[in-house]
Design a protein around this motif. Structure first.
Motif, PDB file in Angstrom:
ATOM      1  N   ALA A 178      -0.801  -5.737   7.977  1.00 34.27           N
ATOM      2  CA  ALA A 178      -1.762  -5.360   6.936  1.00 34.27           C
ATOM      3  C   ALA A 178      -3.174  -5.768   7.334  1.00 34.27           C
ATOM      4  O   ALA A 178      -4.141  -5.010   7.143  1.00 34.27           O
ATOM      5  N   ARG A 179      -3.324  -6.971   7.907  1.00 34.22           N
ATOM      6  CA  ARG A 179      -4.650  -7.453   8.310  1.00 34.22           C
ATOM      7  C   ARG A 179      -5.234  -6.578   9.416  1.00 34.22           C
ATOM      8  O   ARG A 179      -6.403  -6.178   9.361  1.00 34.22           O
ATOM      9  N   GLN A 180      -4.417  -6.261  10.411  1.00 35.74           N
ATOM     10  CA  GLN A 180      -4.896  -5.467  11.530  1.00 35.74           C
ATOM     11  C   GLN A 180      -5.274  -4.052  11.116  1.00 35.74           C
ATOM     12  O   GLN A 180      -6.239  -3.473  11.632  1.00 35.74           O
ATOM     13  N   GLN A 181      -4.508  -3.489  10.178  1.00 36.71           N
ATOM     14  CA  GLN A 181      -4.747  -2.115   9.755  1.00 36.71           C
ATOM     15  C   GLN A 181      -5.794  -2.017   8.644  1.00 36.71           C
ATOM     16  O   GLN A 181      -6.272  -0.923   8.335  1.00 36.71           O
ATOM     17  N   GLY A 182      -6.119  -3.151   8.016  1.00 40.60           N
ATOM     18  CA  GLY A 182      -7.060  -3.128   6.906  1.00 40.60           C
ATOM     19  C   GLY A 182      -6.452  -2.625   5.614  1.00 40.60           C
ATOM     20  O   GLY A 182      -7.112  -1.943   4.814  1.00 40.60           O
ATOM     21  N   ILE A 183      -5.182  -2.985   5.398  1.00 37.00           N
ATOM     22  CA  ILE A 183      -4.430  -2.536   4.216  1.00 37.00           C
ATOM     23  C   ILE A 183      -4.374  -3.667   3.195  1.00 37.00           C
ATOM     24  O   ILE A 183      -4.209  -4.839   3.555  1.00 37.00           O
ATOM     25  N   VAL A 184      -4.457  -3.329   1.919  1.00 39.09           N
ATOM     26  CA  VAL A 184      -4.342  -4.336   0.874  1.00 39.09           C
ATOM     27  C   VAL A 184      -2.944  -4.942   0.901  1.00 39.09           C
ATOM     28  O   VAL A 184      -1.944  -4.236   1.084  1.00 39.09           O
ATOM     29  N   PHE A 185      -2.871  -6.265   0.713  1.00 38.74           N
ATOM     30  CA  PHE A 185      -1.607  -6.988   0.882  1.00 38.74           C
ATOM     31  C   PHE A 185      -1.473  -8.038  -0.214  1.00 38.74           C
ATOM     32  O   PHE A 185      -2.426  -8.760  -0.517  1.00 38.74           O
ATOM     33  N   TYR A 186      -0.270  -8.121  -0.808  1.00 34.95           N
ATOM     34  CA  TYR A 186       0.031  -9.126  -1.828  1.00 34.95           C
ATOM     35  C   TYR A 186       1.192  -9.981  -1.336  1.00 34.95           C
ATOM     36  O   TYR A 186       2.281  -9.468  -1.079  1.00 34.95           O
ATOM     37  N   PRO A 187       0.983 -11.292  -1.198  1.00 38.81           N
ATOM     38  CA  PRO A 187       2.001 -12.161  -0.593  1.00 38.81           C
ATOM     39  C   PRO A 187       3.142 -12.486  -1.540  1.00 38.81           C
ATOM     40  O   PRO A 187       3.093 -12.176  -2.753  1.00 38.81           O
ATOM     41  N   ALA A 188       4.161 -13.134  -0.998  1.00 39.76           N
ATOM     42  CA  ALA A 188       5.303 -13.583  -1.791  1.00 39.76           C
ATOM     43  C   ALA A 188       4.825 -14.514  -2.899  1.00 39.76           C
ATOM     44  O   ALA A 188       3.982 -15.385  -2.678  1.00 39.76           O
ATOM     45  N   GLY A 189       5.364 -14.318  -4.096  1.00 38.83           N
ATOM     46  CA  GLY A 189       4.993 -15.127  -5.244  1.00 38.83           C
ATOM     47  C   GLY A 189       3.967 -14.478  -6.138  1.00 38.83           C
ATOM     48  O   GLY A 189       3.794 -14.890  -7.294  1.00 38.83           O
ATOM     49  N   ARG A 190       3.260 -13.455  -5.627  1.00 37.55           N
ATOM     50  CA  ARG A 190       2.266 -12.767  -6.463  1.00 37.55           C
ATOM     51  C   ARG A 190       2.926 -11.870  -7.492  1.00 37.55           C
ATOM     52  O   ARG A 190       2.391 -11.663  -8.580  1.00 37.55           O
ATOM     53  N   GLY A 191       4.122 -11.363  -7.167  1.00 37.52           N
ATOM     54  CA  GLY A 191       4.821 -10.557  -8.159  1.00 37.52           C
ATOM     55  C   GLY A 191       5.582  -9.402  -7.550  1.00 37.52           C
ATOM     56  O   GLY A 191       5.535  -9.160  -6.340  1.00 37.52           O
ATOM     57  N   ILE A 192       6.299  -8.688  -8.397  1.00 39.41           N
ATOM     58  CA  ILE A 192       7.087  -7.534  -7.978  1.00 39.41           C
ATOM     59  C   ILE A 192       6.143  -6.349  -7.746  1.00 39.41           C
ATOM     60  O   ILE A 192       5.243  -6.087  -8.543  1.00 39.41           O
ATOM     61  N   GLY A 193       6.375  -5.630  -6.660  1.00 40.43           N
ATOM     62  CA  GLY A 193       5.465  -4.574  -6.247  1.00 40.43           C
ATOM     63  C   GLY A 193       5.146  -3.572  -7.339  1.00 40.43           C
ATOM     64  O   GLY A 193       3.983  -3.184  -7.529  1.00 40.43           O
ATOM     65  N   HIS A 194       6.149  -3.138  -8.079  1.00 42.94           N
ATOM     66  CA  HIS A 194       5.911  -2.131  -9.122  1.00 42.94           C
ATOM     67  C   HIS A 194       4.987  -2.674 -10.209  1.00 42.94           C
ATOM     68  O   HIS A 194       4.123  -1.957 -10.715  1.00 42.94           O
ATOM     69  N   GLN A 195       5.174  -3.937 -10.593  1.00 39.08           N
ATOM     70  CA  GLN A 195       4.301  -4.535 -11.594  1.00 39.08           C
ATOM     71  C   GLN A 195       2.876  -4.654 -11.067  1.00 39.08           C
ATOM     72  O   GLN A 195       1.910  -4.383 -11.794  1.00 39.08           O
ATOM     73  N   ILE A 196       2.731  -5.039  -9.799  1.00 37.66           N
ATOM     74  CA  ILE A 196       1.400  -5.128  -9.194  1.00 37.66           C
ATOM     75  C   ILE A 196       0.724  -3.761  -9.199  1.00 37.66           C
ATOM     76  O   ILE A 196      -0.475  -3.639  -9.506  1.00 37.66           O
ATOM     77  N   MET A 197       1.479  -2.729  -8.874  1.00 41.42           N
ATOM     78  CA  MET A 197       0.907  -1.381  -8.851  1.00 41.42           C
ATOM     79  C   MET A 197       0.344  -0.987 -10.211  1.00 41.42           C
ATOM     80  O   MET A 197      -0.700  -0.325 -10.305  1.00 41.42           O
ATOM     81  N   VAL A 198       1.023  -1.413 -11.268  1.00 41.55           N
ATOM     82  CA  VAL A 198       0.594  -1.061 -12.624  1.00 41.55           C
ATOM     83  C   VAL A 198      -0.563  -1.947 -13.075  1.00 41.55           C
ATOM     84  O   VAL A 198      -1.597  -1.458 -13.543  1.00 41.55           O
ATOM     85  N   GLU A 199      -0.407  -3.266 -12.960  1.00 39.38           N
ATOM     86  CA  GLU A 199      -1.409  -4.166 -13.517  1.00 39.38           C
ATOM     87  C   GLU A 199      -2.704  -4.195 -12.706  1.00 39.38           C
ATOM     88  O   GLU A 199      -3.758  -4.573 -13.237  1.00 39.38           O
ATOM     89  N   GLU A 200      -2.639  -3.809 -11.433  1.00 34.02           N
ATOM     90  CA  GLU A 200      -3.836  -3.790 -10.601  1.00 34.02           C
ATOM     91  C   GLU A 200      -4.476  -2.402 -10.535  1.00 34.02           C
ATOM     92  O   GLU A 200      -5.449  -2.198  -9.804  1.00 34.02           O
ATOM     93  N   GLY A 201      -3.934  -1.440 -11.274  1.00 34.46           N
ATOM     94  CA  GLY A 201      -4.573  -0.139 -11.374  1.00 34.46           C
ATOM     95  C   GLY A 201      -4.394   0.766 -10.174  1.00 34.46           C
ATOM     96  O   GLY A 201      -5.135   1.741 -10.014  1.00 34.46           O
ATOM     97  N   TYR A 202      -3.409   0.490  -9.338  1.00 34.41           N
ATOM     98  CA  TYR A 202      -3.114   1.406  -8.227  1.00 34.41           C
ATOM     99  C   TYR A 202      -2.352   2.625  -8.755  1.00 34.41           C
ATOM    100  O   TYR A 202      -2.672   3.771  -8.400  1.00 34.41           O
ATOM    101  N   ALA A 203      -1.326   2.378  -9.539  1.00 37.86           N
ATOM    102  CA  ALA A 203      -0.662   3.474 -10.249  1.00 37.86           C
ATOM    103  C   ALA A 203      -1.591   3.879 -11.386  1.00 37.86           C
ATOM    104  O   ALA A 203      -1.844   3.083 -12.295  1.00 37.86           O
ATOM    105  N   TRP A 204      -2.107   5.091 -11.319  1.00 37.83           N
ATOM    106  CA  TRP A 204      -3.167   5.515 -12.235  1.00 37.83           C
ATOM    107  C   TRP A 204      -2.703   6.752 -13.006  1.00 37.83           C
ATOM    108  O   TRP A 204      -2.100   7.659 -12.418  1.00 37.83           O
ATOM    109  N   PRO A 205      -2.964   6.795 -14.307  1.00 33.19           N
ATOM    110  CA  PRO A 205      -2.521   7.951 -15.106  1.00 33.19           C
ATOM    111  C   PRO A 205      -3.013   9.281 -14.521  1.00 33.19           C
ATOM    112  O   PRO A 205      -4.153   9.397 -14.063  1.00 33.19           O
ATOM    113  N   GLY A 206      -2.118  10.253 -14.515  1.00 35.79           N
ATOM    114  CA  GLY A 206      -2.469  11.583 -14.031  1.00 35.79           C
ATOM    115  C   GLY A 206      -2.392  11.751 -12.535  1.00 35.79           C
ATOM    116  O   GLY A 206      -2.716  12.816 -12.014  1.00 35.79           O
ATOM    117  N   THR A 207      -1.926  10.698 -11.819  1.00 32.90           N
ATOM    118  CA  THR A 207      -1.804  10.797 -10.365  1.00 32.90           C
ATOM    119  C   THR A 207      -0.334  10.800  -9.958  1.00 32.90           C
ATOM    120  O   THR A 207       0.553  10.515 -10.758  1.00 32.90           O
TER     121      THR A 207
END
Length: 713
Positions: A132-161
Motif C-alpha cells: 500500500a505504501r509503495q503504490q500510494g494506496i489508502v491503508f487501514y491496519p489491524a484493529g482499526r475495524g472491519i473493512g465493510h464498516q470502514i468503507m461506510v463510516e469513512e465515506g468510501y461507499a457513497w450513495p448512488g455509486t
C-alpha cells in the motif's frame, strides 16, 4: 498499461461468452430483459440498480440504456480488499502488472485474522502495508475495524455509486444506497491493474416493506425472517431493491438497513439496495458532525458540502414504472424477533417457540460487520441495564464482544455501553471479524451451543463442526447471555408474519431429456489440448445450499501456505468429513441447488481441483462460486433434471456423500450430458455450450494464466 487494458477488454468478451452460454440456463434472463427494455418518451424505465450501473459502465454504445441481463464493463467507484490483499497482489504481479491503475479507487484493510500474532501472519500483514505504501494506496491496519464498516463510516461507499470488494458481504453498502456487490480475488487484481472488471446485471427483485418495525424488533429480525420465510432460492443470484412508504422507511434506521443489506448475501442475493431518503440524509449529516468533532476539521469525504450536493443534485431513484423480475412483500408490523438455526440461516423460528424449548447456551457473540456498531452495543447494554445494576453473564456462558470499528467502539465507550457489558462479564476482542470467520479466541467447541449476532452460522464456521450455532439480534444475544439459554428481552409482542409473493411471469423453461439427434444440433469446435468429452462416476452430495465453509473451512482460508495435498485432505470437511476418503481423482461430483453459496474464497474451487475433481454438476450454483470456477479452471454444468432423478432413486436412507455407480459423459462438442444408470438405463439432456474462446481459459489453467499468455503475445 495499454496491453493490460487490451487484455481486460478481451477478458470481458471471453467471460461474457463463457457465462452466458455455459453457467446460466439458456432462458435465465430472457424474460427479465424483455420486460425491462420498454421505454417511454420520458426516458428509460430503469430500476435503481440499472440506473447506478448505467453511471459506472464503460464503453457503452451511444444511447444504450443498461438492463437486467446485460453484460457490462464496469469501473467501480471503489474496490476494497482485506486480509486477502496479499494473494490479490500476488495475482496482480503474476499477470505482469506493476503499478495500480487508479490508487484513489483502491482501499486496503486488515480485519479477518487480527488476533493471529504468528510470524507468518505478521509478515503477510507487513507485506500488505508495504505494498500500500509503495503504490500510494489508502491503508487501514489491524484493529482499526472491519473493512465493510470502514468503507461506510469513512465515506468510501457513497450513495448512488457502484462499489465492490473481494468479500461476499459487500452487499452491506446497499444499506446506504450504494450498490455493493462482491468480486473474487482475480477480479480484484484486474481492477488494480486496469480499473475495470465485468458484471452481468442480475434480475432485480423488489422487496416491498409495509407497516412499521415494532418495539423490540430490529433489522436483524427482518432479514432473518426474510431468509426463513422465502427460503426456496426465491432471490438466488438476484439484485434486491427494498421499497416502502415514507412511514415504513422512517422506522428502519441506517444501522438496521446495513444489517439487512449485509445478510442479503445469506439470502442468496448479489446486492441489497435501500433508497436515498431523508433517513439516509440525516445519518450522513450526523456522521459528518461526528467526524468534524473528532478531527477538529472537515472530513475529506463525509462532509456537509458533499452531502448537500448529493441530495440536491445527484440523488437518484427508480423510475416509478420500472419493471422487476418479482415482488416479495413483508409487513414489518407483523414481526417479532426471529432466530436462525441451528447451523442454517434459512431455518428461521420465531423467538417465542425457541424460548419454550429452554435451549442452553455456552457461548454468545456480539461481533461482526452485521451487528456490532455502537447502536447494537447500546441495545445489548440496555438489556443488561433492564435487569438491574448487578446483572451478569450467566455462569458457564462466555460472552464475546468486538466492535465493528474503533470509531464505533469509541462511541459505545462514550455512552457507557461498552463498560456495562464488560462489567457484566463480557470478554472484549479487538475490532475485527474474529469468531465470525472462525479465527482467534472464543470459538465453539464440540457439543457447545452458541448464539451470535453475526451473519453466518454454517456448520463448523465458528469452530467445531459438532457445535450448534444460532443467529439473532443483539438484544436476543444479550438476553440469552444473561439467562444461559436462548431468550428474549421481553420487549415485543409475538405475532404471525404477513408475507406475499408474485413474479413477473409464472412461466418456466421446460426440461429437455431428449437425445442430441432429436433436436436441432449444432456442434462446438474443440480446441487443441481440450477434451472433446469428460466422463466419470457420479458421486452424489445430496444437499442444497452447500456453502463455501462446507467446501473449504474458514480456518484455512487465510493461511496462504496450505499445500494442495492438505487442501485435498480437508475439502468438504465441514459438509462431510468422510468426503476425501470416498471420492477418487477423476470422479464427477454432483450436488443439489445453490452449490457454493457463501463467501468469495477461491479455495472452494481450488480445493476440489486439488482432490482431482475436474467437473462439478449441480442443480444450480451460487454466482460467486461460478466466478471462482471459471477463474480457476474448474468446470461446472447445471443439470437440474439429473438432480431430480438421483433424488428419486436414492430417496431412502440419507447419505451425505454417495458413490452412485452411475456413469456420466459430458459431450462438449454436442453440449450434451449422457447418463448411464447402474442398471444400464441410458438417457441424457442438453446443456449450455462451452465455446472455443472459453476452452482456451481452461487450456491455460484459468484466467490468471490466460491473461498472462495474452500479455506475452
Amino acid at each position: 498499461m495499454a496491453l493490460a487494458r487490451l487484455s481486460s477488454s478481451r477478458l470481458l468478451h471471453l467471460r461474457q461468452s463463457r457465462i452466458q452460454s455455459f453457467f446460466q440456463p439458456p432462458t435465465s434472463f430472457r424474460l427479465v430483459r424483455s420486460l425491462a427494455t420498454v421505454t417511454t418518451d420520458s426516458g428509460p424505465r430503469q430500476n435503481l440498480t440499472e440506473k447506478i450501473v448505467q453511471r459506472f459502465s464503460k464503453d457503452l454504445p451511444a444511447g444504450k440504456f443498461v438492463r437486467s441481463g446485460d453484460y457490462v464493463s464496469i469501473q467501480p467507484h471503489k474496490c476494497m480488499t482485506h486480509d486477502n490483499s496479499w494473494p490479490v497482489a500476488t495475482k496482480f504481479f503474476s499477470i505482469g502488472a506493476t503499478k495500480v491503475d487508479n490508487t484513489e479507487q483502491i482501499v486496503l484493510t486488515l480485519d479477518h485474522d487480527v488476533q493471529n500474532k504468528s510470524e507468518a501472519n505478521l509478515r503477510k500483514y507487513k507485506n500488505i502495508e508495504e505494498f500500500a505504501r509503495q503504490q500510494g494506496i489508502v491503508f487501514y491496519p489491524a484493529g482499526r475495524g472491519i473493512g465493510h464498516q470502514i468503507m461506510v463510516e469513512e465515506g468510501y461507499a457513497w450513495p448512488g455509486t457502484l462499489t465492490v470488494a473481494s468479500d461476499s458481504h459487500s452487499n452491506m453498502y446497499g444499506g446506504i444506497s450504494c450498490l455493493g456487490t462482491p468480486v473474487v480475488r482475480t477480479d480484484a487484481a484486474s481492477i488494480w491493474a486496469t480499473g475495470r472488471t465485468w458484471w452481468q446485471i442480475p434480475p432485480v427483485a423488489r422487496v416491498e416493506l409495509k407497516g412499521v418495525l415494532p418495539k423490540g424488533v430490529s433489522g436483524k429480525d427482518v432479514i432473518v425472517s426474510l431468509c426463513g420465510l422465502f427460503n426456496n432460492d426465491d432471490v438466488l443470484n438476484h439484485a434486491i431493491e427494498f421499497t416502502g412508504s415514507e412511514e415504513t422507511m422512517q422506522s428502519l434506521k441506517i444501522d438496521d438497513r446495513l444489517a439487512i443489506a449485509n445478510m442479503t448475501t445469506e439470502w442468496g442475493a448479489l446486492s441489497g439496495l435501500f433508497p436515498m431518503d431523508s433517513v439516509l440524509n440525516a445519518w450522513m449529516e450526523q456522521k459528518a458532525s461526528e467526524h468534524e468533532s473528532r478531527l477538529l476539521s472537515t472530513h475529506p469525504r463525509l462532509n456537509k458540502d458533499r452531502i448537500e450536493e448529493l441530495f440536491s443534485l445527484n440523488a437518484i431513484k427508480a423510475h416509478p414504472e420500472a419493471t422487476y423480475a418479482k415482488t416479495l412483500t413483508l409487513d414489518l408490523s407483523s414481526l417479532s424477533p426471529f432466530v436462525a438455526g441451528p447451523n442454517s440461516v434459512k431455518v428461521a423460528t420465531p423467538l417465542p417457540e425457541l424460548e419454550q424449548q429452554n435451549i442452553a447456551i455456552q457461548k454468545a457473540y456480539l461481533v461482526s460487520c452485521t451487528n456490532s456498531r455502537a447502536s447494537d452495543i447500546g441495545a445489548a447494554a440496555s438489556v443488561f441495564r433492564s435487569q438491574g445494576a448487578d446483572a451478569k453473564v450467566a455462569p458457564g456462558v462466555e460472552f464475546y464482544i468486538a466492535a465493528a470499528s474503533s470509531l464505533e467502539q469509541a462511541i459505545a465507550e462514550k455512552a457507557g455501553d461498552w463498560q456495562v457489558l464488560v462489567n457484566a462479564g463480557a470478554k472484549p476482542l479487538p475490532a475485527g471479524c474474529g469468531p465470525c470467520i472462525g479465527l482467534g479466541t472464543g470459538l465453539l467447541e464440540d457439543g457447545e451451543v452458541g448464539i451470535s449476532a453475526t451473519n453466518r452460522n454454517f456448520k463448523g464456521r465458528m469452530g467445531s463442526r459438532d457445535a450448534l450455532a444460532y443467529l439473532a439480534s443483539p438484544e436476543v444475544v444479550a438476553a440469552s447471555a444473561i439467562k444461559g439459554a436462548i431468550a428474549g428481552p421481553g420487549t415485543y409482542t409475538p405475532t404471525t408474519p404477513t408475507v406475499s409473493y408474485n413474479t413477473a411471469s409464472s412461466s418456466t423453461p421446460s426440461s429437455s431429456t431428449s437425445s442430441p439427434s432429436q433436436e436441432t444440433e449444432s456442434k462446438t469446435s474443440i480446441l487443441l489440448n481440450f477434451p472433446s468429452s469428460i466422463s466419470g462416476e457420479l458421486v452424489f452430495c445430496d444437499a442444497d445450499n452447500i456453502n463455501t465453509d462446507g467446501i473449504y473451512p474458514g480456518k484455512y482460508t487465510y493461511q496462504d501456505n496450505v499445500s494442495r495435498e492438505t487442501m485435498a485432505q480437508v475439502v468438504m470437511e465441514n459438509y462431510d468429513s468422510s468426503f476425501p476418503s470416498i471420492v477418487k481423482p477423476g470422479d464427477i461430483v454432483i450436488s443439489g441447488y445453490n452449490f457454493g453459496t457463501g463467501s468469495s474464497r477461491e479455495q472452494a474451487a481450488t480445493a476440489l481441483l486439488a482432490k482431482g475433481i475436474k467437473l462439478v454438476l449441480a442443480g444450480s450454483f451460487g454466482n460467486i462460486f461460478s466466478r471462482n470456477s471459471i477463474n480457476n479452471a474448474l468446470m461446472t454444468v447445471e443439470v437440474p433434471e439429473l438432480v431430480t432423478r438421483l433424488r428419486e432413486e436414492f430417496k431412502g436412507e440419507k447419505v451425505l456423500t454417495r458413490r452412485t455407480g452411475w456413469m456420466v459423459e459430458w459431450d462438449v462438442e454436442r453440449s450434451y450430458v449422457k447418463v448411464t444408470e447402474k442398471n444400464g438405463r441410458t438417457w441424457g439432456m442438453k446443456v449450455g455450450e462451452l465455446p472455443p474462446n472459453v476452452q482456451e481459459v481452461f487450456v491455460q489453467g484459468g484466467l490468471e494464466g490466460w491473461v498472462k499468455a495474452q500479455l506475452k503475445r
